[in-house]
Design an enzyme around this catalytic site. Structure first.
Site, PDB file in Angstrom:
ATOM      1  N   VAL A  11      46.994  24.172   6.739  1.00 55.15           N
ATOM      2  CA  VAL A  11      47.282  24.594   8.104  1.00 55.15           C
ATOM      3  C   VAL A  11      46.407  25.611   8.640  1.00 55.15           C
ATOM      4  O   VAL A  11      45.584  26.252   7.763  1.00 55.15           O
ATOM      5  CB  VAL A  11      48.791  24.861   8.324  1.00 55.15           C
ATOM      6  CG1 VAL A  11      49.715  23.760   8.067  1.00 55.15           C
ATOM      7  CG2 VAL A  11      49.047  26.107   7.339  1.00 55.15           C
ATOM      8  N   SER A  12      46.200  25.655  10.012  1.00 58.02           N
ATOM      9  CA  SER A  12      45.228  26.237  10.523  1.00 58.02           C
ATOM     10  C   SER A  12      45.418  27.908  10.693  1.00 58.02           C
ATOM     11  O   SER A  12      44.829  28.730  10.832  1.00 58.02           O
ATOM     12  CB  SER A  12      44.792  25.941  11.880  1.00 58.02           C
ATOM     13  OG  SER A  12      44.299  24.733  12.018  1.00 58.02           O
ATOM     14  N   SER A  13      46.871  28.307  10.473  1.00 56.60           N
ATOM     15  CA  SER A  13      47.285  29.774  10.690  1.00 56.60           C
ATOM     16  C   SER A  13      48.404  30.020   9.787  1.00 56.60           C
ATOM     17  O   SER A  13      49.023  29.043   9.497  1.00 56.60           O
ATOM     18  CB  SER A  13      47.541  30.099  12.138  1.00 56.60           C
ATOM     19  OG  SER A  13      48.750  29.396  12.612  1.00 56.60           O
TER      20      SER A  13
END
Length: 205
Positions: A11-13
């Protein structure tokens, strides 16, 4: 199936949740073989992903399973390079939301795997385009919902499309015209060049 099987989730964050990806991967991969990253897909400098590609990671005959192609990257050219790396290393890549990549082939018929890899490369453009259309559809639905609630909407801030970086690079290399880039991203001339200036300022910073 020969070799080991690994899974990779991203996931990006740090605020985003990996549970959905992990649950999907656990149907095919031992839990201890699932590696995860909470990092942007802008590049491949991610701890777990680099471990997979390192000396103690994937080797010939192994299989890597991901839930979707954009878990590797959102950059078309980068993904092409990664697919070639897997091919060169003799590592099988399976993608849960691309059923073509999941098929099993008899030993010795590696040409089928090469064909599958070529298909994956060809569908990248379609995936990027569909993502753009989905985002625009959600934005339109949100505006319409706000209007129905009686909210006064000024001119909405135009967000940079997810595929902007890829199209920008193609434009700078002369592979597409400015008009073609605007059409693909659904931007007006003024919006396109405003985003170009903003992106180039960020890149220099």
């Amino acid at each position: 199936m020969t070799g080991r099987v690994f899974g990779y989730a991203r996931v990006s964050s740090k605020e985003q949740n990996l549970d959905r990806q992990i649950l999907a991967l656990q149907k095919f991969v031992p839990e201890e073989n699932i590696l995860v990253d909470k990092a942007s897909g802008r590049n491949f400098e991610r701890q777990s992903y680099q471990a997979l590609k390192g000396a103690l990671g994937l080797r010939e005959g192994d299989t890597l399973i991901i839930t979707s192609l954009d878990r590797l990257s959102r950059n078309k050219n980068d993904i092409k390079q990664e697919l070639q790396w897997y091919r060169d290393k003799g590592v099988r890549l399976k993608i849960l939301d691309l059923p073509t990549s999941m098929v099993e082939v008899p030993d010795g018929q590696t040409w089928i795997l090469d064909m599958i890899q070529n298909i994956l490369i060809e569908v990248l453009a379609s995936i990027a385009e569909q993502e753009r259309l989905t985002i625009r559809k959600r934005q339109r639905e949100g505006i319409e919902a706000a209007k129905r609630k009686g909210k006064h909407l000024g001119r909405p801030k135009l967000e940079r499309p997810n595929n902007f970086e890829d199209i920008y690079k193609e434009w700078r290399l002369g592979h597409v015209t400015a008009v073609g880039a605007m059409r693909v991203m659904g931007l007006t001339s003024s919006s396109f060049y405003r985003m170009v200036r903003s992106y180039e300022c960020e890149s220099k910073g």
